[in-house]
Design a protein around this motif. Structure first.
Motif, PDB file in Angstrom:
ATOM      1  N   ASP A 235     -13.216  57.574 -10.321  1.00 15.91           N
ATOM      2  CA  ASP A 235     -13.466  58.461 -11.453  1.00 15.91           C
ATOM      3  C   ASP A 235     -14.915  58.918 -11.331  1.00 15.91           C
ATOM      4  O   ASP A 235     -15.838  58.139 -11.554  1.00 15.91           O
ATOM      5  CB  ASP A 235     -13.237  57.713 -12.763  1.00 15.91           C
ATOM      6  N   GLY A 238     -17.522  58.211 -13.849  1.00 15.28           N
ATOM      7  CA  GLY A 238     -17.933  56.818 -13.993  1.00 15.28           C
ATOM      8  C   GLY A 238     -19.120  56.441 -13.126  1.00 15.28           C
ATOM      9  O   GLY A 238     -19.543  55.284 -13.141  1.00 15.28           O
ATOM     10  N   SER A 258     -22.678  52.716 -11.079  1.00 20.41           N
ATOM     11  CA  SER A 258     -21.515  52.630 -11.967  1.00 20.41           C
ATOM     12  C   SER A 258     -21.974  52.667 -13.423  1.00 20.41           C
ATOM     13  O   SER A 258     -22.819  51.883 -13.840  1.00 20.41           O
ATOM     14  CB  SER A 258     -20.736  51.343 -11.687  1.00 20.41           C
ATOM     15  N   LYS A 260     -20.093  51.957 -15.952  1.00 16.91           N
ATOM     16  CA  LYS A 260     -19.293  51.059 -16.786  1.00 16.91           C
ATOM     17  C   LYS A 260     -18.625  50.015 -15.900  1.00 16.91           C
ATOM     18  O   LYS A 260     -18.666  50.103 -14.664  1.00 16.91           O
ATOM     19  CB  LYS A 260     -18.218  51.862 -17.522  1.00 16.91           C
ATOM     20  N   GLN A 262     -15.516  48.834 -14.136  1.00 13.96           N
ATOM     21  CA  GLN A 262     -14.351  49.596 -13.684  1.00 13.96           C
ATOM     22  C   GLN A 262     -13.816  49.023 -12.383  1.00 13.96           C
ATOM     23  O   GLN A 262     -14.497  48.259 -11.686  1.00 13.96           O
ATOM     24  CB  GLN A 262     -14.714  51.068 -13.491  1.00 13.96           C
ATOM     25  N   THR A 263     -12.583  49.410 -12.070  1.00 11.46           N
ATOM     26  CA  THR A 263     -11.925  48.959 -10.848  1.00 11.46           C
ATOM     27  C   THR A 263     -11.433  50.177 -10.079  1.00 11.46           C
ATOM     28  O   THR A 263     -10.888  51.116 -10.665  1.00 11.46           O
ATOM     29  CB  THR A 263     -10.732  48.045 -11.173  1.00 11.46           C
ATOM     30  N   VAL A 264     -11.647  50.176  -8.784  1.00 14.86           N
ATOM     31  CA  VAL A 264     -11.235  51.277  -7.915  1.00 14.86           C
ATOM     32  C   VAL A 264     -10.286  50.738  -6.857  1.00 14.86           C
ATOM     33  O   VAL A 264     -10.508  49.650  -6.307  1.00 14.86           O
ATOM     34  CB  VAL A 264     -12.457  51.926  -7.247  1.00 14.86           C
ATOM     35  N   THR A 270      -8.736  46.533  -3.775  1.00 15.34           N
ATOM     36  CA  THR A 270      -9.309  46.704  -5.110  1.00 15.34           C
ATOM     37  C   THR A 270     -10.780  46.306  -5.097  1.00 15.34           C
ATOM     38  O   THR A 270     -11.151  45.258  -4.556  1.00 15.34           O
ATOM     39  CB  THR A 270      -8.550  45.831  -6.131  1.00 15.34           C
ATOM     40  N   ALA A 272     -14.071  45.899  -7.713  1.00 17.53           N
ATOM     41  CA  ALA A 272     -14.542  45.846  -9.095  1.00 17.53           C
ATOM     42  C   ALA A 272     -16.028  46.203  -9.142  1.00 17.53           C
ATOM     43  O   ALA A 272     -16.806  45.793  -8.268  1.00 17.53           O
ATOM     44  CB  ALA A 272     -14.321  44.456  -9.670  1.00 17.53           C
TER      45      ALA A 272
END
Length: 322
Positions: A235, A238, A258, A260, A262-264, A270, A272
Motif C-alpha cells: 500500500d 503506507g 512505514s 503504520k 502493516q503486513t505485506v 509475509t 511485517a
C-alpha cells in the motif's frame, strides 16, 4: 542466481531476470534492517522519473558535471589517444557521452548496460549522428566481468563512468568495480569518471528531498514495480520517502518509512512492518578528492588529472591503469 531466486524460479514461471529480482526482494526484505537494491529503481517509469530528477533546481550533480565536461572538454580530449575505443559502463542518456564524442577522435564506442532494448535505441540514435563511428553495444551487468567486442581488441581503451553512480556502491563495491574495470580495459587504459564531492549538508538534503516530490515518487516506484512484477500488495500510502545525510559515513541514505503497523505479501512470503520501520533503498557516498585518489590507487589506477566546478561541488577524474 541466489538461493531465493533458485527456489522462486522453481515455484513460479518467471524468466531469469524476474526470478533474480524476486530472489533479491525476498532476501533483502527478510533482513534486519530491511533493504532493497537501488538497481531495481530503473524500470521504464523509474528511468523517466530519474531523468526528471536530473533537471530539478535542487539536483546539482547532472548540470554541474555537464558544465565540467563542456568547460574542460579540450583538456580531456588532449589526453585521449586518437582512434581509441570509448567504453561506457552503465550507458544511460547520451547527453554526456556526446560531449566526449564531439571533442575527441574516437574509433569506436562500446555502451554497456543490462537492458538490451535500451542499448539498441541509444545506439541507433548515435549512429545517425556519428555515422563514421563504430558502435558496438554490449548487453551485460557492468559491475561484473564481461568481454569487449573483438572489433575493438587492438584499439586503446578509455572507460567512461559519469554521474555519481560510484557513490551508490559501498566502498568495498566501489573498489571491486574499479578493479574489474581496470581488468576489462587492460594495462595502460584510461578512464574518465565522475565523483560527487562532500559539501554543505543542506545542499545535499535538498537535492534528495526536492520540493516537487519527484525523488519521493522515484523511491516509492520500486514498490509499484514489486506489486506489478511480483504480485506484491504494498500500500503506497503506507510508506513515505525519507533522505538523510549520515555524517559519519559520508553518505546520503534513502529510506522508505512505514507509516503504520502493516503486513505485506510477496510470492507467498509475509513481511511485517512496525510503525516507523525503514526499508533502506539507496546510499550515495560523497568523496573528498583525497579519499577518491586513495580509492583509485588501491584499485590499480593513477589519477592523472582532476577537474571540479568553481564551487567544488562535483569532480571529473582522468585515471590511468597501472
Amino acid at each position: 542466481m541466489n538461493v531465493h531466486a533458485t527456489a522462486l524460479a522453481k515455484a513460479y514461471p518467471f524468466d531469469e531476470a524476474t526470478s533474480a529480482f524476486a530472489g533479491d526482494v525476498i532476501g533483502d526484505l527478510a533482513r534486519h534492517p530491511k533493504r532493497l537494491s537501488p538497481k531495481y529503481f530503473y524500470d521504464a517509469t523509474g528511468s523517466e522519473l530519474f531523468e526528471q530528477i536530473t533537471v530539478l533546481p535542487e539536483y546539482y550533480p547532472t548540470r554541474t558535471e555537464l558544465g565540467i565536461l563542456r568547460d574542460r572538454g579540450g583538456e580531456i580530449a588532449a589526453i585521449i589517444p586518437d582512434g581509441a575505443a570509448l567504453v561506457e559502463f552503465g550507458a544511460g542518456a547520451t547527453t554526456k557521452v556526446r560531449l566526449l564524442l564531439e571533442t575527441s577522435e574516437f574509433g569506436a564506442y562500446v555502451p554497456v548496460d543490462i537492458s538490451g532494448d535500451f542499448l539498441k535505441a541509444q545506439a541507433d540514435g548515435l549512429r545517425r549522428d556519428f555515422p563514421r563511428l563504430g558502435i558496438y553495444p554490449v548487453a551485460a551487468d557492468f559491475t561484473t566481468p564481461f568481454a569487449l567486442p573483438e572489433a575493438v581488441a587492438d584499439m586503446p581503451k578509455v572507460g567512461f563512468f559519469p554521474g555519481s553512480t560510484l557513490g551508490n556502491f559501498e566502498p568495498s563495491e566501489a573498489l571491486a568495480f574499479l578493479r574489474s574495470a581496470r581488468k576489462i580495459l587492460g594495462h595502460g587504459a584510461q578512464m574518465i569518471i565522475g565523483v560527487d564531492l562532500e559539501k554543505d549538508e543542506r545542499v545535499l538534503y535538498d537535492a534528495y528531498n526536492d520540493a516537487a516530490g519527484v525523488t519521493a515518487r522515484f523511491n516509492l516506484n520500486v514498490l509499484v514495480r514489486i506489486n506489478r512484477e511480483l504480485g506484491g500488495n504494498f500500500d503506497l500510502s503506507g510508506f513515505t520517502h525519507r533522505s538523510i545525510y549520515n555524517r559519519d559515513r559520508h553518505r546520503i541514505e534513502m529510506h522508505l518509512i512505514s507509516r503504520k503497523a502493516q503486513t505485506v505479501r510477496i510470492l507467498g512470503n509475509t513481511f511485517a512492518f512496525r510503525p516507523g520501520e525503514s526499508i533502506h533503498t539507496e546510499n550515495s557516498y560523497k568523496y573528498s578528492l583525497e579519499r577518491f585518489t586513495a580509492l583509485a590507487r588501491s584499485a590499480g589506477w593513477t589519477v592523472r588529472d582532476s577537474w571540479t566546478d568553481a564551487n567544488t561541488m562535483f569532480s571529473v577524474h582522468a585515471l590511468v591503469a597501472d
